[in-house]
Design a protein around this motif. Structure first.
Motif, PDB file in Angstrom:
ATOM      1  N   LYS A  81     121.798   3.379 -24.439  1.00 53.90           N
ATOM      2  CA  LYS A  81     123.145   2.846 -24.221  1.00 53.90           C
ATOM      3  C   LYS A  81     123.688   3.256 -22.859  1.00 53.90           C
ATOM      4  O   LYS A  81     124.060   2.417 -22.053  1.00 53.90           O
ATOM      5  CB  LYS A  81     124.089   3.343 -25.321  1.00 53.90           C
ATOM      6  CG  LYS A  81     123.790   2.729 -26.676  1.00 53.90           C
ATOM      7  CD  LYS A  81     124.891   2.994 -27.670  1.00 53.90           C
ATOM      8  CE  LYS A  81     124.770   4.321 -28.373  1.00 53.90           C
ATOM      9  NZ  LYS A  81     123.597   4.480 -29.228  1.00 53.90           N
ATOM     10  N   ASN A  82     123.711   4.557 -22.634  1.00 56.80           N
ATOM     11  CA  ASN A  82     124.390   5.022 -21.439  1.00 56.80           C
ATOM     12  C   ASN A  82     123.441   5.650 -20.434  1.00 56.80           C
ATOM     13  O   ASN A  82     122.788   6.644 -20.714  1.00 56.80           O
ATOM     14  CB  ASN A  82     125.494   5.997 -21.824  1.00 56.80           C
ATOM     15  CG  ASN A  82     126.587   5.278 -22.566  1.00 56.80           C
ATOM     16  OD1 ASN A  82     127.154   4.317 -22.045  1.00 56.80           O
ATOM     17  ND2 ASN A  82     126.837   5.673 -23.790  1.00 56.80           N
ATOM     18  N   ASP A 105     118.935   7.313 -24.555  1.00 56.86           N
ATOM     19  CA  ASP A 105     119.491   6.759 -25.793  1.00 56.86           C
ATOM     20  C   ASP A 105     119.696   5.243 -25.782  1.00 56.86           C
ATOM     21  O   ASP A 105     120.150   4.671 -26.758  1.00 56.86           O
ATOM     22  CB  ASP A 105     120.783   7.471 -26.196  1.00 56.86           C
ATOM     23  CG  ASP A 105     121.948   7.133 -25.279  1.00 56.86           C
ATOM     24  OD1 ASP A 105     121.779   6.362 -24.324  1.00 56.86           O
ATOM     25  OD2 ASP A 105     123.047   7.661 -25.529  1.00 56.86           O
ATOM     26  N   ARG A 118     126.497  10.656 -23.565  1.00 58.41           N
ATOM     27  CA  ARG A 118     125.096  10.269 -23.409  1.00 58.41           C
ATOM     28  C   ARG A 118     124.254  11.245 -24.217  1.00 58.41           C
ATOM     29  O   ARG A 118     124.531  12.458 -24.217  1.00 58.41           O
ATOM     30  CB  ARG A 118     124.684  10.329 -21.939  1.00 58.41           C
ATOM     31  CG  ARG A 118     123.168  10.223 -21.690  1.00 58.41           C
ATOM     32  CD  ARG A 118     122.885  10.350 -20.183  1.00 58.41           C
ATOM     33  NE  ARG A 118     121.490  10.594 -19.879  1.00 58.41           N
ATOM     34  CZ  ARG A 118     120.582   9.640 -19.692  1.00 58.41           C
ATOM     35  NH1 ARG A 118     120.898   8.365 -19.822  1.00 58.41           N
ATOM     36  NH2 ARG A 118     119.337   9.970 -19.387  1.00 58.41           N
TER      37      ARG A 118
END
Ligand SMILES: O=C(O)CCC(=O)C(=O)O
Ligand SMILES: [Fe+2]
Length: 356
Positions: free
Chosen positions: A233-234, A231, A294
């Protein structure tokens, strides 16, 4: 001239994951295609994992799929449970937290014990090929407009990923010195599985409980290859190095990760690796109390379920033992193999159901 795989995405403890520009394969001339193909094959041979960019799926498409996925997991449990995952043969629908534990342990009873102790901290939604008699997808399209959007988005994305799968297999074929279309007849059915994953936020105490709590337990994938969308981001994905350490494979914007699975390793007589990986809490500073959610999307690719998978010509010496370069595995039917593996890691699967 610089090779196509000049960039390196991850390099630590003997694990080196290249970042390959796949546009050279999709749109390049013969020479560029071959260069990318060789780099892809080398990556699967050496590491079993590779990052690619410019792979022909727009960032808007991927963002839209992630948006729909987040929407779906945000539904009340009663709605998600109406679409529950049922059997390995179907392998479609919603798997609530605690339903699956990926592991290297294959004994079903031991896996049940592991699930009881430390289930994977995730929920998933599994989507299969449309039009398979007796195994409809568990679409939320009757629920509401969002359910209709979700259904249309995922149907389209399944086919988009199938096209990429076929192209990646073509690159492997060329890189291995086979005819570019060698794998086409093994890939054209699209007996693949689109898995949406959501790892809910977790308090740090969950990971510190000493019970080996992880988001996805260490495992190898089962099929030919997996296209993995993170994703952005995490992080938390880790890949096992030749030294046995687990190395972060962080999200890199504009890329996806591809890894080769156990059937690919069998099929290539272990010329290609199937490398262990896991998902743990994202890298964090000391003072973080709650680790964020996540989301990831795995498109698990399999050889057509009706195909018999045995060592590819050129990967073994006829009439020799495994130690002397002969075939390392007996042949196996692709569909049977997958069902066996799924039956071992999902909870509540009657053990008699292990034939396809
Ligand atoms: O969530 C991820 O990034 C990886 C998940 C995974 O390895 C799997 O479901 O097989
Ligand atoms: Fe995996």
């Amino acid at each position: 001239m610089a090779p196509a795989a000049a960039e390196t995405a991850v390099s630590k403890d003997g694990l080196s994951l290249p970042l390959i520009d796949f546009s050279g394969f999709l749109h390049g001339n013969e020479k560029e295609k071959m260069e990318v193909a060789k780099a892809m094959f080398d990556a699967f041979k050496n590491a079993g994992f590779v990052y690619i960019k410019n792979y022909g799926i727009s960032s808007e498409t991927v963002a839209n799929v992630f948006g729909n996925s987040a929407n779906f997991f945000g539904r009340p449990n009663e709605e998600k449970d109406q679409l529950a995952w049922t059997t390995p043969q179907a392998n479609r629908g919603y798997a609530a937290p605690g339903r699956e534990k990926t592991t290297m342990v294959e004994d079903a009873d031991k896996v049940d014990a592991l699930i009881a102790q430390s289930p994977d901290l995730k929920e998933t939604f599994e989507i299969g090929r449309e039009g398979v008699a007796g195994h409809p997808n568990q679409w939320p399209d009757k629920m509401d407009e969002k359910g209709v959007d979700f259904t249309n988005t995922m149907k389209g994305f399944f086919l988009t990923c199938k096209d990429l799968y076929i192209n990646v297999m073509r690159s492997i074929a060329l890189g291995m010195g086979l005819d570019e279309h060698y794998f086409d007849e093994y890939s054209d059915a699209g007996d693949n599985n689109l898995r949406l994953l959501h790892y809910p936020p977790q308090h740090r105490s969950v990971f510190e409980s000493g019970k080996n709590a992880v988001r996805t337990g260490r495992h190898t994938d089962y099929g030919s290859i997996t296209l993995l969308f993170q994703d952005g981001k995490n992080g938390g994905l880790q890949v096992r190095s030749p030294q046995g350490t687990f190395i972060d494979a962080p999200p890199i914007p504009g890329t996806i990760v591809i890894n080769s699975g156990d059937l690919m390793a069998r099929w290539s007589n272990e010329t290609i690796k199937s490398t262990e990986h896991q998902v743990v809490e994202p890298p964090h500073s000391e003072d973080v109390e709650v680790y964020p959610a996540r989301y990831s999307i795995a498109y698990f690719c399999n050889p057509n379920f009706d195909k018999f998978i045995e060592a590819i010509p050129g990967t073994y010496v006829e009439g020799k033992s495994a130690e002397e370069g002969g075939k390392k595995y007996p042949g196996i039917n692709s569909g049977d193999y997958l069902v066996q593996r799924l039956a071992a890691t999902f909870k509540g699967v009657p053990r008699y159901q292990t034939t396809y």
